[in-house]
Design a protein around this motif. Structure first.
Motif, PDB file in Angstrom:
ATOM      1  N   GLY A 282       0.802  -1.218   0.000  1.00 28.53           N
ATOM      2  CA  GLY A 282       0.000   0.000   0.000  1.00 28.53           C
ATOM      3  C   GLY A 282       0.837   1.270   0.000  1.00 28.53           C
ATOM      4  O   GLY A 282       0.335   2.348   0.277  1.00 28.53           O
ATOM      5  N   SER A 283       2.088   1.148  -0.291  1.00 37.43           N
ATOM      6  CA  SER A 283       2.988   2.291  -0.332  1.00 37.43           C
ATOM      7  C   SER A 283       2.911   2.932  -1.724  1.00 37.43           C
ATOM      8  O   SER A 283       2.254   2.420  -2.618  1.00 37.43           O
ATOM      9  N   THR A 284       3.628   4.020  -1.924  1.00 41.71           N
ATOM     10  CA  THR A 284       3.606   4.689  -3.222  1.00 41.71           C
ATOM     11  C   THR A 284       4.756   4.200  -4.095  1.00 41.71           C
ATOM     12  O   THR A 284       5.789   3.749  -3.592  1.00 41.71           O
ATOM     13  N   GLN A 285       4.553   4.332  -5.396  1.00 44.40           N
ATOM     14  CA  GLN A 285       5.619   3.960  -6.320  1.00 44.40           C
ATOM     15  C   GLN A 285       6.804   4.914  -6.176  1.00 44.40           C
ATOM     16  O   GLN A 285       7.951   4.493  -6.329  1.00 44.40           O
ATOM     17  N   LEU A 286       6.537   6.172  -5.864  1.00 41.83           N
ATOM     18  CA  LEU A 286       7.623   7.130  -5.674  1.00 41.83           C
ATOM     19  C   LEU A 286       8.571   6.670  -4.568  1.00 41.83           C
ATOM     20  O   LEU A 286       9.793   6.741  -4.709  1.00 41.83           O
TER      21      LEU A 286
END
Length: 179
Positions: free
Chosen positions: A28-32
């Motif tokens: 659930g983290s960001t791709q950035l």
């Protein structure tokens, strides 16, 4: 420290990029954040990692992305139901490539993934064959153009010799007319 590598991406670097991004998607983290993490590991900028992911690697992992999103959704529903900390995902190493192993993976998920992989492989084979045929046609055309170039070059040389001969004859005629 600013990373300014400009060398080509290796297959291992693509695998590492895919593994980290898929893990971040699952969690659930960001791709950035994934690009920043993998950029530090490879001494590349997050922007370079993001560009590589979006321009090449992501296309190779479409079914893996779908699976990671599904797992994220399942993980989210489980944690909201049970209010538990997510379990650590064990790591498995296969042929010196680290892979995430998920225990709640079903046989149908694996079969679907492999079927999608087969479809991708078949498409890649068709693309390869098409490109190979196109390359043969281009080589043939190049050979024809090379032959035309050689013929034109030969004709130009003949015209140049004839022109030089004509100028020499005209010069002799001019000199004779002056005498």
């Amino acid at each position: 420290m600013s990373s300014t590598r400009q060398d080509a991406w290796s297959h291992d670097e693509d695998l590492l990029l895919a593994e980290v991004v898929l893990r971040h998607i699952r969690e659930g983290s960001t791709q950035l954040q994934a690009f920043e993490e993998v950029g530090k590991q490879m001494n590349r900028t997050a922007a370079a990692c993001g560009f590589r992911w979006n321009s090449y690697v992501r296309k190779q992992y479409k079914s893996g992305i779908e699976l990671a999103k599904k797992q994220r959704k399942e993980r989210k529903s489980k944690s909201s139901d049970h209010h538990e900390e997510p379990a650590q995902i064990p790591r498995v190493e296969v042929d010196n490539t680290k892979l995430d192993f998920v225990s709640n993976l079903t046989l149908n998920d694996v079969i679907k993934y492999l079927e999608n992989l087969q479809v991708s492989y078949d498409q890649a084979q068709r693309d390869k064959e098409s490109l190979s045929n196109e390359l043969k046609e281009l080589h043939s055309k190049m050979d024809q153009l090379q032959q035309m170039y050689e013929d034109q070059k030969k004709e130009y040389s003949e015209l140049e010799r004839d022109y030089s001969s004509m100028l020499a004859i005209m010069e002799k005629a001019r000199q004779m007319a002056l005498k």
